[in-house]
Design an enzyme around this catalytic site. Structure first.
Site, short mmCIF file in Angstrom:
data_model
loop_
_atom_site.label_atom_id
_atom_site.label_comp_id
_atom_site.label_asym_id
_atom_site.label_seq_id
_atom_site.Cartn_x
_atom_site.Cartn_y
_atom_site.Cartn_z
N ASP A 65 11.83 -5.18 -44.03
CA ASP A 65 10.50 -5.01 -43.40
C ASP A 65 9.43 -5.42 -44.40
OD1 ASP A 65 9.46 -3.24 -40.76
OD2 ASP A 65 7.98 -3.55 -42.35
N ASP A 66 8.37 -6.02 -43.89
CA ASP A 66 7.30 -6.50 -44.78
C ASP A 66 6.32 -5.40 -45.18
OD1 ASP A 66 8.46 -8.95 -44.75
OD2 ASP A 66 7.20 -9.73 -43.14
N GLY B 213 9.37 -6.20 -31.48
CA GLY B 213 9.04 -6.22 -30.06
C GLY B 213 8.33 -7.48 -29.59
N HIS C 35 22.25 -7.69 -9.40
CA HIS C 35 23.27 -8.75 -9.41
C HIS C 35 22.67 -10.16 -9.40
CE1 HIS C 35 22.55 -9.84 -5.17
NE2 HIS C 35 22.17 -8.57 -5.09
N ILE D 252 6.03 -1.94 -18.52
CA ILE D 252 6.73 -0.69 -18.19
C ILE D 252 6.55 -0.30 -16.72
CG2 ILE D 252 4.76 0.72 -19.00
CD1 ILE D 252 6.90 2.65 -20.21
C1 LIG Z 1 -1.46 -6.08 -18.47
C2 LIG Z 1 -1.75 -5.79 -19.94
C3 LIG Z 1 -0.90 -6.69 -20.84
C4 LIG Z 1 -3.23 -6.13 -20.14
O1 LIG Z 1 -3.61 -5.83 -21.44
P1 LIG Z 1 -5.09 -6.25 -21.92
O2 LIG Z 1 -5.31 -7.71 -21.73
O3 LIG Z 1 -5.27 -5.69 -23.30
O4 LIG Z 1 -6.03 -5.55 -20.85
P2 LIG Z 1 -7.06 -4.35 -21.02
O5 LIG Z 1 -6.33 -3.11 -21.49
O6 LIG Z 1 -8.22 -4.84 -21.81
O7 LIG Z 1 -7.50 -4.09 -19.52
C5 LIG Z 1 -8.30 -5.03 -18.81
C6 LIG Z 1 -8.53 -4.45 -17.41
O8 LIG Z 1 -7.29 -4.50 -16.68
C7 LIG Z 1 -6.92 -3.18 -16.25
N1 LIG Z 1 -5.47 -3.09 -16.43
C8 LIG Z 1 -4.79 -3.26 -17.58
N2 LIG Z 1 -3.48 -3.14 -17.36
C9 LIG Z 1 -3.33 -2.87 -16.06
C10 LIG Z 1 -2.20 -2.63 -15.25
N3 LIG Z 1 -0.98 -2.67 -15.77
N4 LIG Z 1 -2.39 -2.42 -13.93
C11 LIG Z 1 -3.63 -2.38 -13.42
N5 LIG Z 1 -4.77 -2.60 -14.14
C12 LIG Z 1 -4.60 -2.84 -15.44
C13 LIG Z 1 -7.68 -2.24 -17.18
O9 LIG Z 1 -7.88 -0.98 -16.60
C14 LIG Z 1 -8.96 -3.00 -17.40
O10 LIG Z 1 -9.77 -2.82 -16.25
P3 LIG Z 1 -11.39 -2.82 -16.35
O11 LIG Z 1 -11.77 -4.18 -16.88
O12 LIG Z 1 -11.82 -2.56 -14.94
O13 LIG Z 1 -11.73 -1.72 -17.31
C15 LIG Z 1 -1.47 -4.31 -20.34
O14 LIG Z 1 -2.44 -3.42 -19.82
C16 LIG Z 1 -0.10 -3.84 -19.89
O15 LIG Z 1 0.15 -3.44 -18.73
N6 LIG Z 1 0.83 -3.89 -20.84
C17 LIG Z 1 2.20 -3.45 -20.67
C18 LIG Z 1 2.51 -2.40 -21.71
C19 LIG Z 1 3.97 -2.01 -21.72
O16 LIG Z 1 4.71 -2.24 -20.79
N7 LIG Z 1 4.39 -1.45 -22.82
C20 LIG Z 1 5.80 -1.09 -22.99
C21 LIG Z 1 6.24 -1.47 -24.35
S1 LIG Z 1 7.88 -1.00 -24.65
#
Ligand SMILES: CC(C)(COP(=O)(O)OP(=O)(O)OC[C@H]1O[C@@H](n2cnc3c(N)ncnc32)[C@H](O)[C@@H]1OP(=O)(O)O)[C@@H](O)C(=O)NCCC(=O)NCCS
Length: 216
Positions: free
Chosen positions: A34-35, A68, A135, A165
């Protein structure tokens, strides 16, 4: 296969990968590269150097990239392949894998995952905790399927996609390369342009897409 395993990346995701490797009970020694110099050990396993120093370990160790970010994971796996490193696959003993399932190197299948028959999972993928992939699916390279995602039958997911997620994808869907599906999104029709898609059903919100995958 070697008797020792190096996991590149010792933070959250790398730690879960190490936990799976310990459960698999196939290696006499497991350690990290790890860095971040502040991380000296994780789960009681030592960090023995920086990730850029992997080459000196290639004769003795298997490798797994526990990072990740799809882009970073891909970059490091490609470097490992160039020096013919032994890149392993990690499958948690409590994952259910059907018949005729292919899983390529560098992929981790986490606890509680179900992969049904005749599905193929490409190189360097993450099938995260409790996800289901039904499948005849084709999950291409460097795809991250986040915890609790449900992928129905006969779905094709392109390279470098990140399915957030709890998202769901109905059957007979194709998703092109470099797509992010936001958490909880429901995919009911083919996605043919890279970008970020959210909602029920999903709609595009950003066309430039993929850079967001490196944010966790
Ligand atoms: C979709 C995603 C990538 C967008 O991230 P982002 O570009 O940083 O977006 P922001 O957090 O700045 O949100 C921008 C807008 O989208 C909305 N938004 C973000 N994710 C959303 C989602 N999944 N569903 C609905 N609306 C969402 C926010 O509420 C925000 O709305 P607003 O402008 O009205 O305030 C992120 O929210 C997401 O769903 N990531 C998945 C995380 C995950 O699965 N992690 C598991 C790791 S093991």
């Amino acid at each position: 296969m070697n008797k020792k395993l190096i996991i590149i990346g010792a933070s959250g995701h790398g730690k879960v990968c190490a936990d799976i490797a310990l459960e698999m009970n196939q290696w006499e020694e497991i350690c990290f590269l790890d860095d971040n110099e502040n991380i000296k050990e994780s789960l009681g396993l030592s960090v023995i150097g920086k990730s850029s120093g992997f080459e000196q370990f290639v004769d003795e160790y298997d490798f797994f990239v526990g990072i990740g970010s799809n882009n970073t994971r891909k970059r490091i796996i490609e470097k490992l392949k160039r020096i013919n490193a032994s890149i392993t696959t990690l499958v948690h003993p409590n994952a259910i894998i059907g018949r005729d399932v292919e899983i390529q190197n560098g992929t981790v299948i986490m606890a509680g995952v179900v992969i049904n028959c005749s599905t193929s999972i490409g190189e360097g993928c993450i099938i995260n905790t409790g996800a289901t992939v039904d499948h005849d699916c084709d999950i291409n390279e460097y795809v991250h399927i986040s915890p609790g995602v449900n992928v129905a039958g006969t779905v094709n997911i392109g390279n470098n996609c990140w399915i957030g997620i709890g998202a769901s994808i109905i059957n007979n869907i194709c998703i092109c390369n470099d797509v992010i599906i936001g958490s909880g999104g429901v995919v009911v029709s083919n996605i043919v342009e890279r970008g970020t898609y959210i909602g029920v059903p999903v709609k595009v919100v950003k066309n430039e897409g993929y850079t967001y995958c490196s944010s966790f």
